[in-house]
Design an enzyme around this catalytic site. Structure first.
Site, PDB file in Angstrom:
ATOM      1  N   ASN A   1       0.834  -1.201   0.000  1.00  0.00           N
ATOM      2  CA  ASN A   1       0.000   0.000   0.000  1.00  0.00           C
ATOM      3  C   ASN A   1       0.869   1.250   0.000  1.00  0.00           C
ATOM      4  OD1 ASN A   1       0.512  -0.903   2.676  1.00  0.00           O
ATOM      5  ND2 ASN A   1      -1.223   0.195   3.504  1.00  0.00           N
TER       6      ASN A   1
ATOM      7  N   GLU B   1       0.356   5.194   0.757  1.00  0.00           N
ATOM      8  CA  GLU B   1      -0.561   6.229   1.279  1.00  0.00           C
ATOM      9  C   GLU B   1      -0.096   7.621   0.889  1.00  0.00           C
ATOM     10  OE1 GLU B   1      -1.106   5.367   5.466  1.00  0.00           O
ATOM     11  OE2 GLU B   1      -2.315   3.604   4.979  1.00  0.00           O
TER      12      GLU B   1
ATOM     13  N   CYS C   1      -4.276   0.877  -2.332  1.00  0.00           N
ATOM     14  CA  CYS C   1      -4.078  -0.407  -1.650  1.00  0.00           C
ATOM     15  C   CYS C   1      -2.981  -1.230  -2.329  1.00  0.00           C
ATOM     16  CB  CYS C   1      -5.356  -1.240  -1.694  1.00  0.00           C
ATOM     17  SG  CYS C   1      -6.723  -0.559  -0.764  1.00  0.00           S
TER      18      CYS C   1
ATOM     19  N   GLU D   1      -3.031  -4.261  -3.293  1.00  0.00           N
ATOM     20  CA  GLU D   1      -3.492  -5.108  -4.397  1.00  0.00           C
ATOM     21  C   GLU D   1      -3.504  -4.343  -5.717  1.00  0.00           C
ATOM     22  OE1 GLU D   1      -4.834  -4.706  -1.457  1.00  0.00           O
ATOM     23  OE2 GLU D   1      -5.716  -6.562  -0.681  1.00  0.00           O
TER      24      GLU D   1
ATOM     25  N   CYS E   1     -10.616  -3.039  -4.614  1.00  0.00           N
ATOM     26  CA  CYS E   1      -9.620  -4.006  -5.090  1.00  0.00           C
ATOM     27  C   CYS E   1     -10.290  -5.248  -5.667  1.00  0.00           C
ATOM     28  CB  CYS E   1      -8.658  -4.378  -3.971  1.00  0.00           C
ATOM     29  SG  CYS E   1      -7.568  -3.013  -3.522  1.00  0.00           S
TER      30      CYS E   1
HETATM   31  N1  THU Z   1      -5.306  -1.658   2.456  1.00  0.00           N
HETATM   32  C1  THU Z   1      -4.711  -2.423   1.499  1.00  0.00           C
HETATM   33  O1  THU Z   1      -3.611  -2.115   1.039  1.00  0.00           O
HETATM   34  N2  THU Z   1      -5.372  -3.514   1.065  1.00  0.00           N
HETATM   35  C2  THU Z   1      -6.578  -3.944   1.527  1.00  0.00           C
HETATM   36  O2  THU Z   1      -7.088  -4.935   1.046  1.00  0.00           O
HETATM   37  C3  THU Z   1      -7.239  -3.204   2.609  1.00  0.00           C
HETATM   38  C4  THU Z   1      -6.597  -1.951   3.036  1.00  0.00           C
HETATM   39  C5  THU Z   1      -4.588  -0.482   2.935  1.00  0.00           C
HETATM   40  C6  THU Z   1      -5.225   0.833   2.607  1.00  0.00           C
HETATM   41  C7  THU Z   1      -4.653   1.719   3.673  1.00  0.00           C
HETATM   42  O3  THU Z   1      -3.382   2.177   3.259  1.00  0.00           O
HETATM   43  C8  THU Z   1      -4.467   0.801   4.870  1.00  0.00           C
HETATM   44  O4  THU Z   1      -4.512  -0.522   4.345  1.00  0.00           O
HETATM   45  C9  THU Z   1      -5.525   0.956   5.936  1.00  0.00           C
HETATM   46  O5  THU Z   1      -6.796   0.865   5.388  1.00  0.00           O
END
Ligand code: THU
Length: 159
Positions: free
Chosen positions: A61, A63, A72, A74, A114
């Protein structure tokens, strides 16, 4: 008339019960999660794809101070794959996580956006994408196709 969606998936009580290849991919996802840029949620996700040709690629991920700009793991993974190996189908994706404020002791499943992206990737390359979902410890589940996670999906055939 009533219809229903039914699917089965494998559940393992712990990582020790996984086969060697799946365990390795899940461990790669755990390692990848440590590379995530997630200073706001402090929840780091790693997604690693094993392609049909045997190659692997990481996603984490990513941010942003403008929170909705974050992506995310994925979809970072799918973007990288689409740019680097656009024709190579995905065999399996393992997803794991680590966090400053949470124990990595249960599995997490992909978010709704995702799921939408994964379903289209699966359809585009016409090969089921297996998912291995697990934390650092705790139960692990294996799902044979991402399409099971998004029944009644909106797809290109809906247009
Ligand atoms: N996140 C992912 O990378 N994949 C997921 O399937 C769920 C959430 C990330 C998004 C964000 O950066 C952090 O997890 C908290 O939600």
């Amino acid at each position: 008339m009533k219809n229903q969606f039914v699917y089965t998936f494998e559940q393992f009580a712990s990582l020790d019960e996984l086969g060697e290849h799946d365990l390795h991919l899940l461990q790669m996802a755990q390692q990848a999660s440590r590379l995530a840029y997630a200073p706001y949620s402090r929840f780091r996700v790693g997604a690693v794809a094993r392609l049909v040709n045997g190659e692997t690629l990481n996603g984490t991920n990513l941010e942003n101070a403008s929170f909705p700009a974050g992506i995310c793991a994925e979809r970072v993974l799918l973007s990288a794959l689409s740019a680097i190996h656009p024709k190579e189908p995905i065999d399996t994706i393992a997803i794991s996580y680590s966090g400053d404020d949470v124990e990595s002791d249960h599995y997490i499943a992909p978010c709704g956006i995702c799921r939408q992206s994964l379903v289209e990737y699966e359809q585009r390359l016409q090969h089921p994408i297996r998912l291995i979902l697990g934390g650092l410890t705790g139960p692990v589940i294996v799902i044979d196709s991402v399409s099971f996670l998004l029944p009644l999906a909106f797809t290109n055939s809906s247009l």
